[in-house]
Scaffold this motif. Structure first.
Motif, short mmCIF file in Angstrom:
data_model
loop_
_atom_site.label_atom_id
_atom_site.label_comp_id
_atom_site.label_asym_id
_atom_site.label_seq_id
_atom_site.Cartn_x
_atom_site.Cartn_y
_atom_site.Cartn_z
N MET A 164 0.70 -1.18 0.04
CA MET A 164 -0.05 0.09 0.05
C MET A 164 0.98 1.21 -0.02
SD MET A 164 -2.94 0.69 2.86
CE MET A 164 -2.75 -0.95 3.22
N ALA A 165 0.60 2.16 -1.05
CA ALA A 165 1.69 3.20 -1.29
C ALA A 165 1.31 4.47 -0.14
CB ALA A 165 1.73 3.88 -2.64
N ASP A 166 0.29 4.68 -0.09
CA ASP A 166 -0.37 5.49 0.99
C ASP A 166 -1.18 5.19 1.65
OD1 ASP A 166 -0.81 8.12 2.19
OD2 ASP A 166 -2.27 8.80 0.53
N SER A 167 -0.93 5.09 3.11
CA SER A 167 -1.94 4.45 4.20
C SER A 167 -2.58 5.38 4.76
CB SER A 167 -0.98 3.93 5.54
OG SER A 167 -0.25 4.81 5.89
N ALA A 168 -2.43 6.68 4.34
CA ALA A 168 -3.45 7.83 5.09
C ALA A 168 -4.87 7.73 4.53
CB ALA A 168 -2.94 9.13 5.08
N LEU A 169 -5.89 7.68 5.02
CA LEU A 169 -7.21 7.53 4.41
C LEU A 169 -7.90 8.83 4.21
CD1 LEU A 169 -9.12 4.87 6.94
CD2 LEU A 169 -8.12 4.34 4.63
N LYS A 170 -8.53 8.96 2.97
CA LYS A 170 -9.07 10.22 2.87
C LYS A 170 -10.45 9.76 1.75
CE LYS A 170 -5.68 10.38 -1.17
NZ LYS A 170 -5.42 8.93 -0.84
N ALA A 171 -11.05 10.96 1.56
CA ALA A 171 -12.33 10.94 0.89
C ALA A 171 -11.71 10.41 -0.52
CB ALA A 171 -12.97 12.31 0.87
N GLY A 172 -12.80 9.55 -1.16
CA GLY A 172 -12.32 9.11 -2.26
C GLY A 172 -11.66 7.67 -2.22
N ASP A 173 -11.03 7.34 -1.15
CA ASP A 173 -10.31 6.23 -1.01
C ASP A 173 -11.43 4.92 -1.19
OD1 ASP A 173 -7.89 7.03 -0.70
OD2 ASP A 173 -7.78 7.02 1.45
N ILE A 174 -10.95 3.91 -1.73
CA ILE A 174 -11.62 2.40 -1.84
C ILE A 174 -11.10 1.66 -0.91
CG2 ILE A 174 -12.70 0.93 -3.52
CD1 ILE A 174 -12.34 3.07 -5.71
N LEU A 175 -12.04 0.92 -0.10
CA LEU A 175 -11.76 -0.08 0.82
C LEU A 175 -12.62 -1.46 0.30
CD1 LEU A 175 -11.88 1.66 4.25
CD2 LEU A 175 -9.99 1.50 2.78
N VAL A 176 -11.87 -2.70 0.49
CA VAL A 176 -12.55 -3.74 0.50
C VAL A 176 -12.55 -4.56 1.66
CG1 VAL A 176 -10.52 -4.94 -0.63
CG2 VAL A 176 -12.75 -5.68 -1.35
N ALA A 177 -13.64 -5.28 1.97
CA ALA A 177 -13.60 -5.90 3.04
C ALA A 177 -12.96 -7.53 3.08
CB ALA A 177 -15.22 -6.52 3.38
N ASP A 178 -12.33 -7.89 3.95
CA ASP A 178 -11.76 -9.03 3.87
C ASP A 178 -12.73 -10.33 3.79
OD1 ASP A 178 -10.63 -11.52 5.64
OD2 ASP A 178 -9.00 -10.42 4.93
N LYS A 179 -12.16 -11.43 3.23
CA LYS A 179 -13.27 -12.48 2.98
C LYS A 179 -13.65 -13.02 4.35
CE LYS A 179 -9.19 -15.55 2.76
NZ LYS A 179 -8.44 -16.32 1.87
N LEU A 180 -12.92 -12.73 5.64
CA LEU A 180 -13.55 -13.23 6.81
C LEU A 180 -14.78 -12.54 7.06
CD1 LEU A 180 -10.24 -13.56 8.68
CD2 LEU A 180 -11.42 -15.44 7.69
N LEU A 181 -15.40 -11.71 6.59
CA LEU A 181 -16.55 -10.81 6.98
C LEU A 181 -17.56 -11.32 5.94
CD1 LEU A 181 -15.71 -6.83 7.32
CD2 LEU A 181 -16.54 -8.54 8.83
N GLY A 182 -17.28 -12.39 5.26
CA GLY A 182 -18.27 -13.06 4.20
C GLY A 182 -19.53 -13.38 4.71
N PHE A 183 -19.85 -13.58 5.91
CA PHE A 183 -21.01 -13.97 6.54
C PHE A 183 -21.61 -12.66 7.37
CE2 PHE A 183 -18.91 -17.93 6.07
CZ PHE A 183 -19.74 -18.53 5.23
N ASP A 184 -20.87 -11.65 7.18
CA ASP A 184 -21.51 -10.42 8.14
C ASP A 184 -22.56 -9.90 7.03
OD1 ASP A 184 -21.69 -7.41 8.31
OD2 ASP A 184 -20.55 -8.12 10.38
N PRO A 185 -23.92 -9.68 7.62
CA PRO A 185 -25.11 -9.15 6.93
C PRO A 185 -24.77 -7.85 6.45
CG PRO A 185 -25.75 -9.45 8.99
CD PRO A 185 -24.26 -9.99 8.95
N ASP A 186 -24.06 -7.03 7.22
CA ASP A 186 -23.93 -5.59 6.78
C ASP A 186 -22.68 -5.44 5.97
OD1 ASP A 186 -25.98 -4.56 8.26
OD2 ASP A 186 -25.01 -4.83 10.13
N PHE A 187 -21.57 -6.32 5.96
CA PHE A 187 -20.27 -5.63 5.46
C PHE A 187 -19.68 -6.99 4.67
CE2 PHE A 187 -20.53 -2.82 8.80
CZ PHE A 187 -20.66 -1.39 8.02
N GLY A 188 -20.18 -8.12 4.57
CA GLY A 188 -19.64 -9.19 3.94
C GLY A 188 -19.64 -9.03 2.35
#
Length: 166
Positions: A1-25
């Motif tokens: 990851m080149a730039d670790s600071a978060l900002k508006a416009g960044d895209i995040l992906v949920a880890d596969k371990l959240l697969g069964f989470d009803p809100d974030f899988g």
């Protein structure tokens, strides 16, 4: 990851371990704001119909539209360097907007308190996606967006070559 600071416009992906989470899988989140609190819209899971998505577990009084091209819809405001948001949908035919390509309508959002998202990233719950664009993700079928974002997040990032010993 080149730039670790978060900002508006960044895209995040949920880890596969959240697969069964009803809100974030299976989530792919576009951050709309990051500061004392963080707000994002899920563009991959929670698909309702056409381009209408739940957006996240927190409800809004009106939908928000996200798109990747400034000229595609009037009244847009930039979201970082990733895309555009329309928060005032008065005068728009939402049923017609639902059918547009490269546009997502979200009925809700995801929210995090101060430092919460950074903690979840450090725990491996989320990955920042440096290699995908909102345009690329919105052009894909909703069912494919999580895999595209995950593949991009897991791809090796270009790193400067080590200096050779003289």
């Amino acid at each position: 990851m080149a730039d670790s600071a978060l900002k508006a416009g960044d895209i995040l992906v949920a880890d596969k371990l959240l697969g069964f989470d009803p809100d974030f899988g299976g989530s792919v989140i576009l951050l709309l704001a990051h500061g004392n609190s963080t707000v994002g819209i899920n563009i991959a899971s929670g698909h309702i119909r056409h381009n209408l998505f739940a957006g996240g577990p927190l409800r809004m009084p009106y939908p928000i539209a996200l798109h990747a091209q400034a000229h595609s819809v009037a009244g847009s405001r930039p979201v970082g360097n990733s895309g555009y948001a329309i928060t005032e949908l008065d005068g728009f035919d939402v049923n017609e907007m639902e059918k547009k390509k490269n546009l997502v309508l979200a009925a809700g959002y995801a929210g995090w308190g101060p430092g919460q998202l950074e903690t979840e990233i450090a725990q491996g719950v989320w990955k920042k996606v440096d290699g995908a664009t909102l345009n690329e993700l919105l052009a894909a079928e909703p069912a494919d967006r999580w895999k595209i974002a995950t593949d991009k997040a897991d791809a090796p990032q270009d790193k400067p070559a080590p200096k050779s010993a003289q």
